[in-house]
Design a protein around this motif. Structure first.
Motif, short mmCIF file in Angstrom:
data_model
loop_
_atom_site.label_atom_id
_atom_site.label_comp_id
_atom_site.label_asym_id
_atom_site.label_seq_id
_atom_site.Cartn_x
_atom_site.Cartn_y
_atom_site.Cartn_z
N ALA B 125 -5.90 2.57 9.10
CA ALA B 125 -6.04 2.85 7.67
C ALA B 125 -4.69 3.27 7.08
CB ALA B 125 -7.07 3.95 7.45
N TRP B 126 -3.94 4.10 7.82
CA TRP B 126 -2.63 4.54 7.33
C TRP B 126 -1.70 3.33 7.13
CZ3 TRP B 126 -2.10 9.05 11.41
CH2 TRP B 126 -2.87 10.14 10.97
N MET B 127 -1.70 2.44 8.12
CA MET B 127 -0.83 1.25 8.02
C MET B 127 -1.22 0.37 6.83
SD MET B 127 -0.62 0.22 12.01
CE MET B 127 -0.79 1.57 13.16
N LEU B 128 -2.53 0.18 6.66
CA LEU B 128 -2.99 -0.64 5.53
C LEU B 128 -2.59 -0.01 4.19
CD1 LEU B 128 -6.59 -1.73 6.64
CD2 LEU B 128 -4.59 -3.21 6.37
N LYS B 144 12.39 -7.84 0.48
CA LYS B 144 12.54 -7.06 1.72
C LYS B 144 11.40 -6.06 1.87
CE LYS B 144 17.45 -7.72 1.28
NZ LYS B 144 18.71 -7.19 0.76
N ALA B 145 11.08 -5.36 0.79
CA ALA B 145 9.95 -4.42 0.83
C ALA B 145 8.64 -5.18 0.97
CB ALA B 145 9.94 -3.56 -0.43
N ASN B 146 8.56 -6.38 0.38
CA ASN B 146 7.33 -7.18 0.50
C ASN B 146 7.09 -7.61 1.94
OD1 ASN B 146 6.50 -7.12 -2.18
ND2 ASN B 146 7.81 -8.83 -2.76
N VAL B 147 8.18 -8.01 2.62
CA VAL B 147 8.05 -8.41 4.03
C VAL B 147 7.55 -7.24 4.86
CG1 VAL B 147 9.39 -9.04 6.09
CG2 VAL B 147 9.76 -10.27 3.95
N ALA B 148 8.18 -6.07 4.67
CA ALA B 148 7.77 -4.88 5.43
C ALA B 148 6.31 -4.52 5.09
CB ALA B 148 8.70 -3.72 5.12
N GLY B 149 5.96 -4.60 3.80
CA GLY B 149 4.59 -4.27 3.39
C GLY B 149 3.57 -5.21 4.02
N ALA B 150 3.89 -6.50 4.02
CA ALA B 150 2.96 -7.49 4.61
C ALA B 150 2.81 -7.25 6.11
CB ALA B 150 3.48 -8.90 4.34
N LEU B 151 3.90 -6.90 6.78
CA LEU B 151 3.82 -6.65 8.23
C LEU B 151 3.03 -5.37 8.52
CD1 LEU B 151 7.44 -7.71 9.31
CD2 LEU B 151 5.29 -8.89 9.80
N PHE B 152 3.16 -4.36 7.65
CA PHE B 152 2.34 -3.15 7.79
C PHE B 152 0.86 -3.51 7.66
CE2 PHE B 152 5.89 -0.13 7.48
CZ PHE B 152 5.41 0.93 8.22
N LEU B 153 0.54 -4.37 6.68
CA LEU B 153 -0.86 -4.79 6.50
C LEU B 153 -1.37 -5.51 7.76
CD1 LEU B 153 -1.07 -6.16 2.82
CD2 LEU B 153 -1.71 -3.91 3.67
N ALA B 154 -0.51 -6.36 8.32
CA ALA B 154 -0.90 -7.09 9.54
C ALA B 154 -1.14 -6.12 10.68
CB ALA B 154 0.19 -8.10 9.90
N CYS B 155 -0.24 -5.16 10.85
CA CYS B 155 -0.39 -4.16 11.91
C CYS B 155 -1.68 -3.35 11.71
CB CYS B 155 0.81 -3.20 11.94
SG CYS B 155 2.30 -3.92 12.62
N ALA B 157 -4.40 -4.25 10.09
CA ALA B 157 -5.57 -5.09 10.34
C ALA B 157 -5.80 -5.26 11.84
CB ALA B 157 -5.38 -6.45 9.67
N ILE B 158 -4.71 -5.47 12.59
CA ILE B 158 -4.83 -5.63 14.05
C ILE B 158 -5.36 -4.33 14.67
CG2 ILE B 158 -3.47 -5.86 16.19
CD1 ILE B 158 -1.62 -7.79 14.55
N THR B 159 -4.80 -3.21 14.23
CA THR B 159 -5.20 -1.91 14.79
C THR B 159 -6.68 -1.61 14.52
OG1 THR B 159 -2.97 -1.15 14.34
CG2 THR B 159 -4.56 0.54 14.91
N LEU B 160 -7.14 -1.98 13.35
CA LEU B 160 -8.55 -1.69 13.00
C LEU B 160 -9.51 -2.69 13.62
CD1 LEU B 160 -8.54 -0.58 9.25
CD2 LEU B 160 -9.25 0.78 11.22
N VAL B 163 -10.14 -3.99 18.98
CA VAL B 163 -10.55 -2.71 19.56
C VAL B 163 -9.61 -2.18 20.66
CG1 VAL B 163 -12.44 -1.51 20.72
CG2 VAL B 163 -12.93 -3.15 18.91
N PRO B 164 -9.16 -3.03 21.62
CA PRO B 164 -8.36 -2.47 22.71
C PRO B 164 -6.95 -2.01 22.30
CG PRO B 164 -9.19 -4.67 23.27
CD PRO B 164 -9.40 -4.47 21.82
N VAL B 165 -6.53 -2.33 21.08
CA VAL B 165 -5.16 -1.97 20.68
C VAL B 165 -5.01 -0.45 20.62
CG1 VAL B 165 -3.54 -1.99 18.75
CG2 VAL B 165 -4.67 -4.09 19.45
N ASN B 166 -3.92 0.03 21.20
CA ASN B 166 -3.64 1.46 21.24
C ASN B 166 -3.08 1.92 19.89
OD1 ASN B 166 -2.06 3.89 21.57
ND2 ASN B 166 -2.49 3.67 23.77
#
Lengths: 103, 198
Positions: B125-128, B144-155, B157-160, B163-166
């Motif tokens: 949730a924090w990353m999203l 540059k901020a858009n790229v970082a923002g999109a990658l945070f959203l991807a991270c 989504a993966i984390t949420l 399930v096995p992701v730490n």
């Protein structure tokens, strides 16, 4: 006047000057902007920027407010309703020239 | 006025209006500072054997990452203000006010979700939410901020969703790695401003 040109008298000469066109474009995109920010964006000297702002202010296109923030002088510049209307008319005139030229 | 001059003037208007809403005041070293905070939070959590998957660790993790977020925010603000002062620009301007209002919804949502979400879902949730805030920043700060923002959203989504992701590893990868990436991108040469004087 041929099909590719328009009389310069059709164009608002106050806005048409390149530096003032830059100032008006920046002001049209922002709610208000400080003198320092304008200077940074336009890469102009204090004196040159002041001269152009005075011309725009005399035309009623911009409003200049001087104040103090934390004991430091702050000059804020805003585009007026009249200035926004003149800027829009100027853009319309440019588009008309281009459209006329392209047939 | 001929057609060429008209086109040049329209181009000037476009570029000036874009410049009026473009913010380049985020220093790269503020991003590296935020990255260091992220890595420090991860290292501290690991050294104390904490895990987001364990509900008993939730208060300790909340404390660690709350302090990490506060330190990161303070150093980013301090470096940004100092950078603006060095350039003779006001730190609080119409542009930075716009940025504040653009990033606020993402950060506010993150704070509210922290209070109501189970501990194991907080990292995602924090990353999203942070990614959303960065995309808000990107309106003014560019790709540059858009790229970082999109990658945070991807991270996030993966984390949420995976399930096995730490959660802790993803916190290090995102708040550490992606901030370092953003800092590196900011070091890329910025295009010189067009001269209008004279």
């Amino acid at each position: 006047m041929n099909s590719l040109t328009a009389k310069l008298t059709d164009i608002d000469k106050v806005i048409h000057e390149r530096a003032r066109l830059g100032i008006m474009s920046l002001l049209a995109a922002t709610a208000d902007i400080t003198f320092v920010e304008l200077k940074q964006h336009l890469q102009m000297t204090d004196g040159n920027l002041s001269v152009h702002l005075r011309i725009l202010e005399e035309a009623g296109y911009v409003a200049i407010e001087k104040s103090f923030v934390e004991r430091k002088p702050r000059t804020a510049v805003k585009i007026t309703k009249k200035g926004r209307a003149a800027f829009k008319s100027y853009i319309d005139a440019l588009e008309q020239i281009i459209q006329r030229a392209k047939g | 006025m001929n057609i060429r001059e008209a086109e040049e003037n329209l181009q000037l208007i476009r570029s000036m209006m874009e410049r009026g809403t473009r913010w380049t005041g985020l220093p790269a070293y503020a991003c590296f500072g935020a990255a260091a905070c992220g890595i420090a939070g991860w290292a501290l959590s690991i050294s104390r054997g904490l895990s987001f998957a364990n509900p008993l660790d939730a208060p300790a993790l909340f404390e660690i990452w709350g302090v990490v977020a506060a330190i990161a925010a303070v150093q980013v603000i301090a470096f940004t203000v100092a950078s603006a002062q060095r350039r003779g620009e006001p730190a609080w301007s119409s542009l930075t006010r716009g940025i504040f209002y653009a990033v606020l919804p993402g950060l506010f949502t993150g704070a509210v979700l922290t209070l109501v979400m189970p501990a194991e879902q907080r990292p995602g949730a924090w990353m999203l939410c942070y990614g959303t805030a960065l995309l808000g920043l990107g309106i003014f700060a560019g790709w540059k901020a858009n790229v970082a923002g999109a990658l945070f959203l991807a991270c996030g989504a993966i984390t949420l969703c995976v399930v096995p992701v730490n959660g802790l590893s993803m916190m290090a990868a995102s708040f550490g790695g992606l901030h370092a990436l953003l800092g590196s991108l900011l070091l890329l040469k910025r295009r010189d401003h067009e001269q209008l004087d004279g």
